[in-house]
Each structure stands twice: as structure tokens, then as C-alpha cells.
Scaffold this motif. Structure first.
Motif, short mmCIF file in Angstrom:
data_model
loop_
_atom_site.label_atom_id
_atom_site.label_comp_id
_atom_site.label_asym_id
_atom_site.label_seq_id
_atom_site.Cartn_x
_atom_site.Cartn_y
_atom_site.Cartn_z
N GLY A 11 0.79 -1.23 0.00
CA GLY A 11 0.00 0.00 0.00
C GLY A 11 0.82 1.28 0.00
O GLY A 11 0.34 2.32 0.43
N ASP A 22 2.28 4.48 -1.83
CA ASP A 22 2.02 5.23 -3.06
C ASP A 22 2.89 6.48 -3.04
O ASP A 22 3.62 6.70 -2.07
CB ASP A 22 0.50 5.48 -3.26
CG ASP A 22 -0.06 6.54 -2.34
OD1 ASP A 22 0.71 7.29 -1.71
OD2 ASP A 22 -1.31 6.65 -2.28
N VAL A 37 1.00 0.74 4.34
CA VAL A 37 -0.05 0.61 5.36
C VAL A 37 -0.20 -0.83 5.83
O VAL A 37 -0.97 -1.11 6.74
CB VAL A 37 -1.41 1.11 4.82
CG1 VAL A 37 -1.37 2.61 4.57
CG2 VAL A 37 -1.80 0.36 3.54
N ARG A 38 0.51 -1.76 5.19
CA ARG A 38 0.45 -3.17 5.61
C ARG A 38 1.87 -3.67 5.81
O ARG A 38 2.78 -3.30 5.05
CB ARG A 38 -0.26 -4.02 4.53
CG ARG A 38 -1.72 -3.68 4.33
CD ARG A 38 -2.40 -4.57 3.29
NE ARG A 38 -2.11 -4.21 1.91
CZ ARG A 38 -2.84 -3.39 1.17
NH1 ARG A 38 -3.93 -2.83 1.66
NH2 ARG A 38 -2.50 -3.13 -0.08
N TYR A 71 -7.24 -1.86 -2.21
CA TYR A 71 -7.19 -0.44 -1.84
C TYR A 71 -6.20 -0.27 -0.67
O TYR A 71 -6.05 -1.17 0.17
CB TYR A 71 -8.55 0.06 -1.36
CG TYR A 71 -9.68 -0.08 -2.37
CD1 TYR A 71 -9.48 0.11 -3.73
CD2 TYR A 71 -10.97 -0.37 -1.92
CE1 TYR A 71 -10.54 0.00 -4.62
CE2 TYR A 71 -12.03 -0.47 -2.81
CZ TYR A 71 -11.81 -0.29 -4.16
OH TYR A 71 -12.86 -0.41 -5.04
N ARG A 72 -5.66 0.91 -0.59
CA ARG A 72 -4.70 1.22 0.47
C ARG A 72 -5.40 1.28 1.84
O ARG A 72 -4.75 1.32 2.89
CB ARG A 72 -4.04 2.56 0.13
CG ARG A 72 -2.80 2.86 0.89
CD ARG A 72 -2.00 3.97 0.23
NE ARG A 72 -0.92 4.37 1.12
CZ ARG A 72 -1.03 5.30 2.05
NH1 ARG A 72 -2.16 5.95 2.21
NH2 ARG A 72 0.01 5.58 2.83
N THR A 73 -6.70 1.29 1.82
CA THR A 73 -7.48 1.34 3.07
C THR A 73 -7.54 0.00 3.78
O THR A 73 -8.05 -0.09 4.90
CB THR A 73 -8.93 1.74 2.74
OG1 THR A 73 -9.37 0.89 1.65
CG2 THR A 73 -9.00 3.19 2.31
N GLU A 74 -7.06 -1.07 3.13
CA GLU A 74 -7.34 -2.43 3.64
C GLU A 74 -6.21 -3.01 4.48
O GLU A 74 -5.04 -2.73 4.26
CB GLU A 74 -7.60 -3.36 2.45
CG GLU A 74 -8.69 -2.89 1.53
CD GLU A 74 -10.00 -2.59 2.25
OE1 GLU A 74 -10.63 -3.55 2.74
OE2 GLU A 74 -10.38 -1.40 2.33
N ASP A 75 -6.62 -3.88 5.42
CA ASP A 75 -5.65 -4.75 6.09
C ASP A 75 -5.64 -6.09 5.32
O ASP A 75 -6.24 -6.19 4.25
CB ASP A 75 -6.01 -4.93 7.57
CG ASP A 75 -7.39 -5.56 7.75
OD1 ASP A 75 -7.99 -6.05 6.74
OD2 ASP A 75 -7.89 -5.59 8.89
N GLY A 112 -8.87 -7.43 4.20
CA GLY A 112 -9.33 -6.70 3.01
C GLY A 112 -8.62 -7.16 1.75
O GLY A 112 -9.20 -7.15 0.66
#
Ligand code: GCO
Ligand code: MN
Ligand code: MN
Length: 388
Positions: free
Chosen positions: A23, A25, A31-32, A292-296, A299
Motif C-alpha cells: 500500500g 504510493d 499501510v500493511r 485499496y490502500r485502506t485495507e488490512d 481486506g
């Protein structure tokens, strides 16, 4: 309602770099937490994938010692054996390391070109060691920001020289391996050489062993350029060159999005799946996308399951479309042919040409005829919206 469970015969594959994407960018940090290749194999097995593909450095970091490399390979092999996952495709990372900042095979620096060839030979060996039968070439950094910097004809010649060299290498080693060239118009370079699948298809015919080389079209790459992906795939298929395919989704005119398959343009995804199933494409359905970058990682699994589930739903919709009586009747009407023009069409003969020159054809009546395409497309939409 059908069973949308992925099965080995669906040939669903993911790259280590797709579900392993952390994740990052251009504006933000990962993010993970990274997972090891073996952990990613287990994740893919859990969601029901058939296979896993890798770049050399997804598996073995570029600066790993030989002992570290052996340990990683052992662990990866164990994960493959435990899960039954296959490695149908492999590829080379010729874009991350600073040495490749101005390309690999197209670099102006012969040292870079030599290193790129060396790295690719080693990566081919690694891929074959794990059973890969397709080897992808994506020229991520083979391009320019300014055409003052590289000669475009020289660039083409350098890529040709590299591919000819590597084809001979594969033949020398007696590997059962085909090459698949993947086009992309831009990102990470301002412009990348061979911007579309069509460019690649033309280029392949200029190689010493064109029979060993096909294409790996990617949905997002043609959508970025505002093109109809299916048409590029169809041209590759018709030429016998559809060796692999990268499935994802993308809005035209945006950054390189790599969205979950079918998440943006359902209609385009539908006609693509319908095409692949109708013609009997037997290769991998490779999802080159990421969550998506929102996910763990839960996700990430949702993302991977979503790609495969959407494919299978669209496959079912395609069968429904093919069997729909109203659609069949419309198609019969649209494609009506009483055979009366057969003597004038098809391969040229002087007699045919002479007869055709004198044939009366009612241009105005034909031009006035409605073609029923609105009705046909609306039926398609209604199937996709689930009310038929
Ligand atoms: C991209 C490309 C890559 C390639 C991969 C395999 O846009 O970054 O699609 O993901 O497919 O390098 O060669
Ligand atoms: Mn891509
Ligand atoms: Mn790709």
C-alpha cells in the motif's frame, strides 16, 4: 444461483506483488506489514487461487546472499507443496533498482544493458526451476520523459537484440518457455516504448523466433490509453499470440489504479470474460491488481476473492447471454444472410470483380434500415443488472 467457488480449472493466478502489495504510493508510506513469499502462498491458497507468479526480486531480494536465497526458495517450495499452488508465470524486475532509472534493455549505457540481460537469464532460470512456462516482459522503465535523451529507433533495435538473445538462451537451455510481451503507455516513465498490445504484435513479427513470443495484454494499460481492451485481446487471439492476460480495472485518464477486476467497467469486463470463455482461452487468468490502500490483510483477501468471484459471475452471465432466446433471435436477424451475395464476396477473382462492379445495390434502402442494436445492448444491460 450458481456456485462461484474458484477451482483449479479456472486458472486464477495472482502475483506475489499483488496480494503482497503493502500500500505504498507516491504520497504515503506502507499501510500493511510485508508478508514473506511463503505466507503469501498460504493466503492465496486460502482464497482459492490456482497459482502464484513472481518477479525474481519478489521471491529473492536483489541483495540476498546465496545462503539466504536457498533458504527462501526452500520455504517457498514447501508452501507450494503444502498448498498445491502452481507457478505458471515468472518475470524480471527491471524497474525498481536505481541502475534501471533510464531503462534496462534500452539504456544508453552498455553496462546497464549487460546487467539487464544477466539478471533476466538468472530470473528465467529461477522461474523455470519453479515450473513457469510463460515468461513476461513488461518494459516498465523502457521509455523517456524527453525524446532528447534516447533515440526511439535505437530503442526498438535494442529491445529486439535483447529478446533475440534471450530466445536463444531459452532454446540453448532446452527450456519449455514462451515469452509474453506486456505493453503499457506510461507510468513509471513519461512515455513507454511499445505503448499498446497492437504495437507489440507488430514488433513480434520482426524477431528471430516470433513463434516463441506472444503478448500479455493488461486491462488497465489499454484503458489508461482510452482504448477498447477487448479489441486488442481479440487481435492477439486471432494472431495466435494471447499467451497470458493481466486482469484488473482502471478509469481512463487517471493514475495507474490496478483496481479489483470488474470494479470499474462491468460491461467491458463482461465482454472480455465472454470472449475468453467463448473462444476457449486456456491460459492463466492472472489478476495484476491490488487491494485499496485502506485495507488490512482481511481486506486483501476480500480483494482477491472479489476478482475471482466477479470473473465467475460474469462467466455465468456470458452463458446466460449466449442462451437467451430474445438475444439469439436478435443476433439471427442482425446477421441474416440469404447467401445471394456469396458469389460476389470472399477471395478476389477477376470474374467476381467484374460482376460486382455491375451489381445493382440499393444504397438508400440499406442505409434506412434500423439495426436493432439499442434493443440488443439494453438486453445486455438487463442481464448485467440481474433482472433477466
Ligand atoms: C505494472 C505492470 C506490472 C507487470 C509485472 C509483470 O503496471 O506495474 O502491470 O505489474 O505486469 O511487472 O511483468
Ligand atoms: Mn499494470
Ligand atoms: Mn501487468
Amino acid at each position: 444461483m450458481s456456485d462461484y467457488t474458484p477451482k483449479p480449472e479456472h486458472k486464477f493466478t495472482f502475483g506475489l506483488w499483488t496480494v503482497g502489495n503493502v500500500g505504498r504510493d507516491p504520497f504515503g508510506h506502507p499501510v500493511r506489514d510485508p508478508k514473506s513469499p511463503a505466507e503469501l502462498v498460504h493466503l492465496l491458497a486460502e482464497v482459492g487461487a490456482y497459482g502464484v507468479n513472481f518477479h525474481d526480486n519478489d521471491l529473492i531480494p536483489i541483495d540476498a546472499t546465496p545462503a539466504e536465497a536457498e533458504a527462501i526458495k526452500r520455504e517457498f517450495r514447501k508452501a507450494l507443496e503444502t498448498t498445491g499452488l502452481k507457478v505458471p508465470m515468472a518475470t524480471t524486475n527491471l524497474f525498481s533498482d536505481p541502475i534501471f532509472k533510464d531503462g534496462a534493455f534500452t539504456s544508453n549505457d552498455p553496462r546497464v544493458r549487460a546487467y539487464a540481460l544477466q539478471k533476466t537469464m538468472r530470473a528465467i532460470d529461477l522461474g523455470v526451476e519453479f515450473g513457469a512456462q510463460v515468461y513476461v516482459f513488461w518494459g516498465g522503465r523502457e521509455g523517456t520523459e524527453s525524446d532528447a535523451t534516447k533515440d526511439p529507433v535505437t530503442a526498438i533495435q535494442r529491445i529486439r537484440e535483447a529478446l533475440n538473445f534471450l530466445c536463444e538462451y531459452v532454446r540453448d537451455q532446452k527450456y519449455d518457455l514462451k515469452f509474453a510481451l506486456e505493453a503499457k503507455p506510461n507510468e513509471p516513465r513519461g512515455d513507454i516504448y511499445f505503448a499498446t498490445t497492437g504495437h507489440m504484435l507488430a514488433f513480434i513479427e520482426t524477431l528471430d523466433h516470433p513463434e516463441m513470443v506472444g503478448v500479455n495484454p493488461e486491462v488497465a494499460h489499454e484503458h489508461m490509453a482510452g482504448l477498447n481492451f477487448l479489441h486488442g485481446v481479440a487481435q492477439a487471439w486471432e494472431a495466435g499470440k494471447l499467451f497470458h492476460i493481466d486482469l484488473n480495472d482502471q478509469y481512463a485518464g487517471r493514475y495507474d489504479q490496478d483496481f479489483r477486476f470488474g470494479s470499474r467497467d462491468i460491461k467491458a469486463a463482461f465482454f472480455l470474460v465472454k470472449f475468453l470463455e467463448d473462444v476457449g482461452y486456456a491460459g492463466s487468468r492472472h489478476f495484476d491488481a491490488h487491494a485499496y490502500r485502506t485495507e488490512d490483510y482481511e481486506g486483501v483477501k476480500d480483494f482477491a476473492r472479489g476478482c475471482m468471484r466477479t470473473y465467475l459471475i460474469l462467466k455465468e452471465k456470458a452463458a446466460q447471454w449466449n442462451a437467451d432466446p430474445e438475444i439469439r433471435a436478435l443476433l439471427a436477424e442482425i446477421n441474416a444472410d440469404d447467401g445471394s451475395l456469396a458469389p460476389y464476396l470472399g477471395p478476389y477473382t477477376p470474374q467476381k470483380a467484374a460482376a460486382l462492379r455491375d451489381l445493382p445495390i440499393d444504397r438508400q434502402a440499406i442505409g434506412r434500415r434500423g439495426l436493432l442494436y439499442e434493443r440488443l445492448d439494453q438486453l445486455t444491460i438487463e442481464i448485467l443488472l440481474g433482472i433477466r
